[in-house]
Design a protein around this motif. Structure first.
Motif, PDB file in Angstrom:
ATOM      1  N   SER A  20       0.817  -1.215   0.000  1.00  0.00           N
ATOM      2  CA  SER A  20       0.000   0.000   0.000  1.00  0.00           C
ATOM      3  C   SER A  20       0.850   1.265   0.000  1.00  0.00           C
ATOM      4  O   SER A  20       0.315   2.373  -0.098  1.00  0.00           O
ATOM      5  CB  SER A  20      -0.921   0.020   1.219  1.00  0.00           C
ATOM      6  OG  SER A  20      -0.187   0.188   2.423  1.00  0.00           O
ATOM      7  N   GLY A  21       2.170   1.108   0.131  1.00  0.00           N
ATOM      8  CA  GLY A  21       3.049   2.269   0.182  1.00  0.00           C
ATOM      9  C   GLY A  21       2.948   3.043   1.472  1.00  0.00           C
ATOM     10  O   GLY A  21       3.235   4.245   1.513  1.00  0.00           O
ATOM     11  N   SER A  22       2.572   2.349   2.544  1.00  0.00           N
ATOM     12  CA  SER A  22       2.321   3.007   3.823  1.00  0.00           C
ATOM     13  C   SER A  22       3.385   2.645   4.850  1.00  0.00           C
ATOM     14  O   SER A  22       3.985   1.573   4.793  1.00  0.00           O
ATOM     15  CB  SER A  22       0.943   2.596   4.365  1.00  0.00           C
ATOM     16  OG  SER A  22      -0.075   2.835   3.412  1.00  0.00           O
ATOM     17  N   ALA A  23       3.594   3.558   5.801  1.00  0.00           N
ATOM     18  CA  ALA A  23       4.557   3.318   6.871  1.00  0.00           C
ATOM     19  C   ALA A  23       3.894   2.837   8.149  1.00  0.00           C
ATOM     20  O   ALA A  23       4.521   2.178   8.975  1.00  0.00           O
ATOM     21  CB  ALA A  23       5.353   4.591   7.160  1.00  0.00           C
ATOM     22  N   SER A  24       2.609   3.148   8.316  1.00  0.00           N
ATOM     23  CA  SER A  24       1.902   2.774   9.532  1.00  0.00           C
ATOM     24  C   SER A  24       0.411   2.726   9.248  1.00  0.00           C
ATOM     25  O   SER A  24      -0.045   3.107   8.168  1.00  0.00           O
ATOM     26  CB  SER A  24       2.193   3.769  10.666  1.00  0.00           C
ATOM     27  OG  SER A  24       1.738   5.068  10.303  1.00  0.00           O
ATOM     28  N   ALA A  25      -0.351   2.259  10.239  1.00  0.00           N
ATOM     29  CA  ALA A  25      -1.801   2.165  10.064  1.00  0.00           C
ATOM     30  C   ALA A  25      -2.473   2.123  11.417  1.00  0.00           C
ATOM     31  O   ALA A  25      -1.894   1.668  12.418  1.00  0.00           O
ATOM     32  CB  ALA A  25      -2.167   0.924   9.253  1.00  0.00           C
ATOM     33  N   ALA A  26      -3.720   2.591  11.448  1.00  0.00           N
ATOM     34  CA  ALA A  26      -4.538   2.537  12.654  1.00  0.00           C
ATOM     35  C   ALA A  26      -5.465   1.335  12.576  1.00  0.00           C
ATOM     36  O   ALA A  26      -5.976   0.997  11.500  1.00  0.00           O
ATOM     37  CB  ALA A  26      -5.352   3.819  12.801  1.00  0.00           C
ATOM     38  N   VAL A  27      -5.679   0.687  13.698  1.00  0.00           N
ATOM     39  CA  VAL A  27      -6.604  -0.443  13.758  1.00  0.00           C
ATOM     40  C   VAL A  27      -8.024   0.080  13.831  1.00  0.00           C
ATOM     41  O   VAL A  27      -8.375   0.837  14.734  1.00  0.00           O
ATOM     42  CB  VAL A  27      -6.306  -1.336  14.984  1.00  0.00           C
ATOM     43  CG1 VAL A  27      -7.286  -2.507  15.032  1.00  0.00           C
ATOM     44  CG2 VAL A  27      -4.873  -1.847  14.948  1.00  0.00           C
ATOM     45  N   THR A  28      -8.856  -0.295  12.864  1.00  0.00           N
ATOM     46  CA  THR A  28     -10.247   0.145  12.852  1.00  0.00           C
ATOM     47  C   THR A  28     -11.209  -0.935  13.339  1.00  0.00           C
ATOM     48  O   THR A  28     -12.283  -0.630  13.852  1.00  0.00           O
ATOM     49  CB  THR A  28     -10.661   0.585  11.438  1.00  0.00           C
ATOM     50  OG1 THR A  28     -10.444  -0.492  10.513  1.00  0.00           O
ATOM     51  CG2 THR A  28      -9.841   1.791  11.000  1.00  0.00           C
ATOM     52  N   GLU A  29     -10.817  -2.189  13.168  1.00  0.00           N
ATOM     53  CA  GLU A  29     -11.654  -3.304  13.622  1.00  0.00           C
ATOM     54  C   GLU A  29     -10.774  -4.543  13.749  1.00  0.00           C
ATOM     55  O   GLU A  29      -9.845  -4.737  12.968  1.00  0.00           O
ATOM     56  CB  GLU A  29     -12.795  -3.559  12.645  1.00  0.00           C
ATOM     57  CG  GLU A  29     -13.802  -4.598  13.113  1.00  0.00           C
ATOM     58  CD  GLU A  29     -14.962  -4.774  12.141  1.00  0.00           C
ATOM     59  OE1 GLU A  29     -15.780  -5.674  12.364  1.00  0.00           O
ATOM     60  OE2 GLU A  29     -15.024  -4.010  11.150  1.00  0.00           O
ATOM     61  N   SER A  30     -11.066  -5.374  14.736  1.00  0.00           N
ATOM     62  CA  SER A  30     -10.281  -6.605  14.885  1.00  0.00           C
ATOM     63  C   SER A  30     -11.086  -7.627  15.660  1.00  0.00           C
ATOM     64  O   SER A  30     -11.991  -7.299  16.434  1.00  0.00           O
ATOM     65  CB  SER A  30      -8.961  -6.323  15.610  1.00  0.00           C
ATOM     66  OG  SER A  30      -9.196  -5.839  16.925  1.00  0.00           O
ATOM     67  N   ARG A  31     -10.744  -8.888  15.435  1.00  0.00           N
ATOM     68  CA  ARG A  31     -11.400  -9.991  16.135  1.00  0.00           C
ATOM     69  C   ARG A  31     -10.437 -11.170  16.175  1.00  0.00           C
ATOM     70  O   ARG A  31      -9.733 -11.427  15.196  1.00  0.00           O
ATOM     71  CB  ARG A  31     -12.681 -10.392  15.383  1.00  0.00           C
ATOM     72  CG  ARG A  31     -13.655 -11.257  16.163  1.00  0.00           C
ATOM     73  CD  ARG A  31     -14.516 -10.447  17.108  1.00  0.00           C
ATOM     74  NE  ARG A  31     -15.490 -11.284  17.776  1.00  0.00           N
ATOM     75  CZ  ARG A  31     -16.735 -11.486  17.353  1.00  0.00           C
ATOM     76  NH1 ARG A  31     -17.146 -10.922  16.230  1.00  0.00           N
ATOM     77  NH2 ARG A  31     -17.569 -12.243  18.042  1.00  0.00           N
ATOM     78  N   ILE A  32     -10.359 -11.838  17.285  1.00  0.00           N
ATOM     79  CA  ILE A  32      -9.560 -13.041  17.389  1.00  0.00           C
ATOM     80  C   ILE A  32     -10.403 -14.162  17.964  1.00  0.00           C
ATOM     81  O   ILE A  32     -11.321 -13.932  18.753  1.00  0.00           O
ATOM     82  CB  ILE A  32      -8.277 -12.827  18.231  1.00  0.00           C
ATOM     83  CG1 ILE A  32      -8.614 -12.360  19.651  1.00  0.00           C
ATOM     84  CG2 ILE A  32      -7.348 -11.839  17.546  1.00  0.00           C
ATOM     85  CD1 ILE A  32      -7.380 -12.181  20.519  1.00  0.00           C
ATOM     86  N   TRP A  33     -10.100 -15.399  17.530  1.00  0.00           N
ATOM     87  CA  TRP A  33     -10.872 -16.568  17.945  1.00  0.00           C
ATOM     88  C   TRP A  33      -9.948 -17.672  18.438  1.00  0.00           C
ATOM     89  O   TRP A  33      -8.811 -17.794  17.973  1.00  0.00           O
ATOM     90  CB  TRP A  33     -11.688 -17.140  16.783  1.00  0.00           C
ATOM     91  CG  TRP A  33     -12.773 -16.250  16.261  1.00  0.00           C
ATOM     92  CD1 TRP A  33     -14.085 -16.226  16.631  1.00  0.00           C
ATOM     93  CD2 TRP A  33     -12.652 -15.273  15.207  1.00  0.00           C
ATOM     94  NE1 TRP A  33     -14.779 -15.297  15.892  1.00  0.00           N
ATOM     95  CE2 TRP A  33     -13.926 -14.698  15.021  1.00  0.00           C
ATOM     96  CE3 TRP A  33     -11.581 -14.829  14.421  1.00  0.00           C
ATOM     97  CZ2 TRP A  33     -14.170 -13.709  14.070  1.00  0.00           C
ATOM     98  CZ3 TRP A  33     -11.810 -13.844  13.488  1.00  0.00           C
ATOM     99  CH2 TRP A  33     -13.097 -13.296  13.315  1.00  0.00           C
TER     100      TRP A  33
END
Length: 245
Positions: free
Chosen positions: A85-98
């Motif tokens: 994506s050409g990005s250095a960082s990102a914010a978590v908008t949604e997540s789920r673990i099982w």
């Protein structure tokens, strides 16, 4: 470690080989050449139908491994997604673990020794599947799905969609000989000249090390590990905000 390397003026890198796969390099080059326009979304799936490693060993214990599949496969897919994506960082908008099959002793892989399921010391207190949605610093929407074991097929898919086209690496649907397809804005599609390389990472591992050595000897600015740190910060945030189901 990142701060220490920077303060000491030495190179520091984490061995994340996915971006060194020839197919992923091909995709990145196509993106940089403007083949799909501005990147809008990146979707990655690294899903194993039955691939839990070392059941009952350090792999499946939170105290020793820190986490499950997100700590194991997560760094590789998130690093690749940010890079594409050409990005250095990102914010978590949604997540789920099982944690579904692991506690039952189901979905065990065949490449690592396991402890007996019924043994009193056997533990599985980590997640066996995770899903993470991100919004990158470039405004790209990213979705990463990983699984050691789940009720579905093996899948190794990388899809990048832009405002002028899209690229879809999907060997399970397109075959290992021509796993990558290009879609243009007129809805035409065609195969691209790359072979499947998701199963054997030997070349990618070697290239990862070679690139680090080349960076040190080239006179270019030394790697500081910032990219790997950004990836692990994302994973930490997911663990902080997610509950196991």
């Amino acid at each position: 470690m990142v701060n220490g390397a920077s303060a000491a003026g030495i190179g520091f890198a984490v061995n994340l080989p996915q971006r060194h796969r020839p197919s992923m390099r091909f995709i990145r080059d196509a993106i940089e050449a403007g083949r799909i326009g501005n990147v809008q979304t990146v979707e990655l799936r690294m899903l194993r139908r039955a691939g839990i490693p070392g059941f009952g060993t350090w792999f499946t214990r939170k105290q020793t491994a820190g986490g499950g599949v997100l700590a194991d496969l997560g760094p590789h897919v998130i690093d690749l997604a940010l890079w594409l994506s050409g990005s250095a960082s990102a914010a978590v908008t949604e997540s789920r673990i099982w944690r579904s099959l692991g506690p039952l002793g189901k979905g065990l892989g065949d490449w690592s020794p396991h402890q007996p399921v019924e043994a009193s010391a056997t533990q599985f207190d980590v997640e066996d599947r995770a899903s993470v949605s991100l919004r990158s610093d470039k405004g790209v929407e990213i979705r990463c799905d990983v699984a050691w074991a789940y009720a579905g097929p093996d899948e190794n898919r990388v899809r990048v969609i832009g405002d002028k086209g899209g690229l879809d690496y999907w060997p399970e649907a397109n075959g290992d000989q021509e796993p990558l397809r290009y879609f243009d804005a007129d809805l035409n599609s065609r195969s691209m000249a790359v072979a499947g390389d998701h199963a054997d990472l030997t070349l990618a591992w070697k290239q990862c090390v070679a690139s680090f050595i080349d960076d040190i000897g080239s006179g270019r600015p030394l790697p500081r590990g910032d990219g790997a740190l950004a990836v692990h910060e994302i994973i930490d945030r997911v663990y902080q905000r997610s509950r196991v189901n």
